[in-house]
Design an enzyme around this catalytic site. Structure first.
Site, PDB file in Angstrom:
ATOM      1  N   LYS A  52       0.838  -1.203   0.000  1.00 55.10           N
ATOM      2  CA  LYS A  52       0.000   0.000   0.000  1.00 55.10           C
ATOM      3  C   LYS A  52       0.873   1.253   0.000  1.00 55.10           C
ATOM      4  O   LYS A  52       0.582   2.237  -0.678  1.00 55.10           O
ATOM      5  CB  LYS A  52      -0.944  -0.019   1.211  1.00 55.10           C
ATOM      6  CG  LYS A  52      -2.070  -1.018   1.035  1.00 55.10           C
ATOM      7  CD  LYS A  52      -2.807  -1.358   2.313  1.00 55.10           C
ATOM      8  CE  LYS A  52      -3.742  -2.548   2.042  1.00 55.10           C
ATOM      9  NZ  LYS A  52      -4.372  -3.105   3.235  1.00 55.10           N
ATOM     10  N   GLN A  96      -5.218  -1.967   9.374  1.00 56.81           N
ATOM     11  CA  GLN A  96      -4.875  -3.254   8.756  1.00 56.81           C
ATOM     12  C   GLN A  96      -5.338  -4.406   9.654  1.00 56.81           C
ATOM     13  O   GLN A  96      -5.041  -4.418  10.843  1.00 56.81           O
ATOM     14  CB  GLN A  96      -3.347  -3.307   8.536  1.00 56.81           C
ATOM     15  CG  GLN A  96      -2.864  -4.547   7.843  1.00 56.81           C
ATOM     16  CD  GLN A  96      -3.345  -4.623   6.393  1.00 56.81           C
ATOM     17  OE1 GLN A  96      -3.285  -3.654   5.648  1.00 56.81           O
ATOM     18  NE2 GLN A  96      -3.826  -5.788   5.993  1.00 56.81           N
ATOM     19  N   ASP A 119     -11.544   2.135   3.410  1.00 52.50           N
ATOM     20  CA  ASP A 119     -11.743   0.694   3.238  1.00 52.50           C
ATOM     21  C   ASP A 119     -13.226   0.344   3.203  1.00 52.50           C
ATOM     22  O   ASP A 119     -13.579  -0.800   2.906  1.00 52.50           O
ATOM     23  CB  ASP A 119     -11.085  -0.063   4.410  1.00 52.50           C
ATOM     24  CG  ASP A 119      -9.833  -0.816   3.987  1.00 52.50           C
ATOM     25  OD1 ASP A 119      -9.624  -0.970   2.768  1.00 52.50           O
ATOM     26  OD2 ASP A 119      -9.083  -1.243   4.881  1.00 52.50           O
TER      27      ASP A 119
END
Ligand code: NAP
Length: 285
Positions: A52, A96, A119
């Site tokens: 990322k 994450q 997300d």
């Protein structure tokens, strides 16, 4: 033999376009920035976070990483998220997963501001997806929808069968497909006659996490097959959920692993960060 859906190529086209968008934002003194929080030192997560970071670098998005100790308390984690919610220079926040089991990941996702939830895991954004309203769609399902768009695969009236019902892939994907007028079946570990259901699919999407799970006898002639799975074999190689070599002889379209859904997931994350940046600067609704 199937047409190969080249996720790597499509992702690189998208990233190129996003880079141009970032350049125009920078001309207006707007510097898109993503904050990534990682708790503990899960090896796979380290790789995902590194990828990322590389992608941000490629399109010109600033990246700030918060690597937190495994014994962090929930209060400390929430305090960090709140701080990032309030920072004007941060446009996107990503937590994450996995995080240690003693921490409540749902509470953490709920705490990320819906405006910065790139997300798409905050319940507000999940709810908007269910209601077919504009939102941050989680990146893997969003990437798959972009592939359908690019390859002119119309979902209207099609039987879509999704294998896997996780909150990050199967469930949001179900709503994405429903919103595109497909008839959707979602299978999971308690599904009976899964192979038979898979065989009815015009579009079969596997997000299970088991190598060679989808065999050619489970696939209808000319079906579109999307492989979300990422499985590491003993020899270190990465493979998907689908028996690619045999299924490709039967399918009309198929995604490879690697080089399919994975690169698209990252490209859509970049897309969401830019969307968040524009929104926070009043450039889009
Ligand atoms: P997950 O949370 O572990 O969910 C797996 C799903 O598969 C669950 O719904 C589970 O059913 C179902 N399942 C497991 N074994 C099954 C079986 N034998 N028969 C039927 N259903 C079964 O996984 P995830 O996070 O969704 O990820 C799935 C895979 O996609 C993994 O390989 C992951 O690495 C990969 N992935 C790839 C990307 C990408 O960008 N390419 C992104 C995310 C994930 P239950 O709900 O009943 O337990």
């Amino acid at each position: 033999m199937a047409n190969i859906i080249d996720g790597k190529l499509l992702a690189s086209k998208i990233m190129k376009k996003l880079k141009e968008e970032v350049n125009s934002l920078k001309q207006e003194e707007i510097w898109p920035k993503l904050a990534v929080i990682m708790v503990g030192n899960d090896k796979a997560s380290e790789v995902y976070v590194r990828n990322k970071s590389k992608a941000c670098n490629e399109v010109g998005i600033e990246f700030e990483e918060f690597i937190l100790k495994e014994d962090i308390t929930m209060q400390q984690l929430l305090a960090i998220i709140e701080k990032l919610n309030n920072r004007k220079d941060i446009h996107g926040i990503l937590l994450q997963s996995p995080i240690p089991a003693n921490l409540d990941i749902n509470e953490a996702f709920r705490t990320i501001s819906p405006q910065k939830d790139v997300d798409g895991f905050n319940p507000v954004n999940v709810g908007k997806l269910v209601l077919n309203q504009d939102t941050f769609v989680s990146c893997t399902p969003y990437g798959i929808m972009k592939m359908f768009e690019e390859y002119n695969i119309d979902l209207t009236g099609k039987n879509v069968v999704i294998l896997g019902r996780s909150n990050i892939v199967g469930k949001p994907l179900m709503h994405c497909c429903l919103n595109k007028n497909a008839t959707v079946t979602v299978c999971h570990s308690k599904t009976q006659n899964l192979a038979q259901k898979a065989k009815e699919a015009d579009i079969l999407i596997s997000a299970i996490g088991k190598a060679q799970f989808v065999t050619a006898d489970m696939v209808k002639e000319n079906a579109v097959v999307i492989d979300v799975g990422i499985n590491r074999l003993e020899n270190g190689k990465i493979t998907g959920d689908v028996d690619f070599e045999n299924v490709k002889e039967k399918a009309s379209y198929i995604t490879p692993v690697p080089g399919g859904v994975g690169p698209m997931t990252i490209a859509m994350l970049m897309n969401n960060v830019i969307k968040a940046t524009k929104r926070q600067n009043g450039m889009i609704d």
